[in-house]
Design a protein around this motif. Structure first.
Motif, short mmCIF file in Angstrom:
data_model
loop_
_atom_site.label_atom_id
_atom_site.label_comp_id
_atom_site.label_asym_id
_atom_site.label_seq_id
_atom_site.Cartn_x
_atom_site.Cartn_y
_atom_site.Cartn_z
N ILE A 55 0.77 -1.19 -0.03
CA ILE A 55 -0.11 0.12 0.11
C ILE A 55 0.83 1.26 -0.01
O ILE A 55 1.72 1.46 1.01
CB ILE A 55 -0.87 -0.01 1.18
N VAL A 56 0.66 2.25 -0.92
CA VAL A 56 1.42 3.48 -0.99
C VAL A 56 0.42 4.54 -0.38
O VAL A 56 -0.59 4.68 -1.16
CB VAL A 56 1.95 3.70 -2.45
N MET A 57 0.55 4.79 0.73
CA MET A 57 -0.24 5.84 1.41
C MET A 57 -0.81 6.92 0.61
O MET A 57 -1.78 7.22 0.90
CB MET A 57 0.51 6.09 2.83
N GLU A 58 0.05 7.49 0.07
CA GLU A 58 -0.38 8.85 -0.89
C GLU A 58 -1.73 8.42 -1.62
O GLU A 58 -2.38 9.41 -1.95
CB GLU A 58 0.65 9.47 -1.59
N ARG A 59 -1.65 7.35 -2.04
CA ARG A 59 -2.68 7.03 -3.33
C ARG A 59 -4.00 6.98 -2.65
O ARG A 59 -4.95 7.41 -3.08
CB ARG A 59 -2.47 5.64 -3.85
N PHE A 60 -4.05 6.78 -1.48
CA PHE A 60 -5.34 6.61 -0.57
C PHE A 60 -5.64 7.89 0.48
O PHE A 60 -6.62 7.75 1.31
CB PHE A 60 -5.60 5.33 -0.04
N ARG A 61 -4.58 8.66 0.40
CA ARG A 61 -4.57 9.82 1.33
C ARG A 61 -4.67 9.22 2.84
O ARG A 61 -5.04 9.84 3.76
CB ARG A 61 -5.84 10.73 1.21
N GLY A 63 -1.76 8.99 4.52
CA GLY A 63 -0.37 9.96 4.86
C GLY A 63 0.56 9.85 3.60
O GLY A 63 0.58 9.68 2.68
N LYS A 64 2.07 9.42 4.20
CA LYS A 64 3.08 9.44 3.15
C LYS A 64 3.80 8.36 3.47
O LYS A 64 4.72 8.67 4.66
CB LYS A 64 3.73 10.84 3.08
N GLY A 65 4.34 7.28 2.83
CA GLY A 65 4.88 6.30 3.15
C GLY A 65 4.47 5.09 2.43
O GLY A 65 3.67 5.20 1.64
N ASP A 66 4.75 4.05 2.87
CA ASP A 66 4.09 2.58 2.38
C ASP A 66 4.35 1.54 3.32
O ASP A 66 4.96 1.82 4.22
CB ASP A 66 5.13 2.35 0.97
N TYR A 67 3.48 0.47 3.18
CA TYR A 67 3.70 -0.51 4.10
C TYR A 67 3.24 -1.90 3.25
O TYR A 67 2.49 -1.73 2.15
CB TYR A 67 2.85 -0.28 5.30
N LYS A 68 3.69 -3.00 3.58
CA LYS A 68 3.45 -4.26 2.99
C LYS A 68 2.80 -5.39 4.02
O LYS A 68 3.55 -5.32 5.05
CB LYS A 68 4.68 -4.77 2.31
N TYR A 69 1.84 -6.16 3.53
CA TYR A 69 1.28 -7.18 4.43
C TYR A 69 1.97 -8.38 4.10
O TYR A 69 2.16 -8.79 2.95
CB TYR A 69 -0.04 -7.31 4.02
N PHE A 70 2.59 -9.13 5.02
CA PHE A 70 3.12 -10.38 4.71
C PHE A 70 2.01 -11.41 4.19
O PHE A 70 0.97 -11.28 4.48
CB PHE A 70 3.58 -11.09 6.14
N TYR A 139 4.51 10.18 7.15
CA TYR A 139 3.72 10.27 8.32
C TYR A 139 2.43 9.26 7.95
O TYR A 139 2.26 9.04 6.70
CB TYR A 139 3.19 11.64 8.54
N ASN A 140 1.89 9.12 9.02
CA ASN A 140 0.48 8.16 8.81
C ASN A 140 -0.66 9.14 9.45
O ASN A 140 -0.58 9.34 10.69
CB ASN A 140 0.84 6.93 9.67
N CYS A 141 -1.85 9.05 8.91
CA CYS A 141 -3.04 9.63 9.49
C CYS A 141 -3.70 8.88 10.55
O CYS A 141 -3.56 7.67 10.56
CB CYS A 141 -4.03 9.90 8.20
N LEU A 142 -4.33 9.60 11.47
CA LEU A 142 -5.07 8.86 12.48
C LEU A 142 -5.88 7.72 11.88
O LEU A 142 -6.75 8.13 10.98
CB LEU A 142 -5.60 9.81 13.43
N HIS A 143 -5.96 6.54 12.38
CA HIS A 143 -6.81 5.39 12.02
C HIS A 143 -7.10 4.44 12.91
O HIS A 143 -6.50 4.57 13.87
CB HIS A 143 -6.20 5.02 10.69
N GLN A 144 -7.87 3.36 12.44
CA GLN A 144 -8.05 2.09 13.27
C GLN A 144 -7.70 0.83 12.44
O GLN A 144 -8.16 1.21 11.14
CB GLN A 144 -9.35 2.02 13.94
#
Length: 239
Positions: A55-61, A63-70, A139-144
């Motif tokens: 997931i590239v965070m900017e694409r979904f608003r 935040g800014k950064g990326d993460y990967k699910y194992f 950064y990462n926006c507030l979420h659950q």
């Protein structure tokens, strides 16, 4: 490795962690991974065969950064952290259920495999442990982190680097939405290999008429310099 990590988890001060979670929504584990284990996990990040999605965070608003699910099977270190911490946290989660008057429902089972069986029966079979990566300005926006009908109320993040050496800024931020009051934020740091346990979406708080839910969200403050890697251990799986 199984016994080593199991022993580290057993040596954490779970009474203090439980008290801190109930009081503020988070607790610090102390060191649970070695520097070498942290570096090994970081080295996995460029190996796409280990991950099911990025997931590239900017694409979904987000935040800014990326993460990967194992993908399954998880790396042994991640699998053992998930399995060994879950029973400790399930006890806390069931105490919270009772405090909030939900004790007539289905309690969280004592082993993680039993809990994953419940997830699978609800159509949630995709692994959710992940690695998060931020560069300067990230950064990462507030979420659950809710991925379906079944959700475990606690989760774990492990710092894979050292703030102040590998990056500046990038603190974990927790925000409580207090009923009929302004929101309250907490900024949390931890050392390399240390874990932070925190609530996925709410914690019980004592009021004049008994316990009530305090809704919480989490995010990451802007990274001012360097590169930040963390491991996220979420206990429920996703649809």
């Amino acid at each position: 490795m199984e016994d080593v990590i199991k022993n580290r988890i057993a040596s954490c001060d779970w009474n203090s962690i439980s008290a801190a979670l109930s009081a503020s929504g988070f607790g610090l584990t102390g060191p649970i991974l070695t520097d070498q284990e942290c570096q090994q996990l970081i080295s996995h990040y460029e190996d796409e065969t280990r991950f099911r999605s990025k997931i590239v965070m900017e694409r979904f608003r987000f935040g800014k950064g990326d993460y990967k699910y194992f993908r399954y099977p998880l790396p042994k270190t991640v699998q053992q952290l998930r399995e060994c911490t879950y029973p400790r946290l399930a006890k806390i989660a069931n105490q919270w259920r009772t405090a909030l008057g939900n004790d007539k429902g289905t309690e969280f089972p004592p082993t993680h495999e039993e809990f994953l069986g419940r997830c699978r029966r609800a159509g949630q079979s995709l692994p959710t442990p992940l690695m998060l990566h931020y560069e300067a300005g990230g950064y990462n926006c507030l979420h659950q982190d809710i991925y379906g009908e079944i959700a475990f109320p606690l989760q774990l993040v492990v710092m894979l680097g050292q703030q102040g050496r590998d990056w500046d800024g990038g603190e974990l931020v927790l925000v409580e939405n207090v009923p009929r009051a302004q929101s309250r934020a907490r900024v949390i740091t931890a050392g390399q290999g240390h874990g932070i346990v925190f609530t996925t979406r709410y914690r019980p708080a004592k009021g004049a008429r008994g316990f009530f839910r305090l809704t919480m969200r989490h995010g990451v403050s802007p990274v001012r310099r360097g590169t930040r890697y963390t491991l996220g251990v979420i206990y429920h799986d996703a649809k």
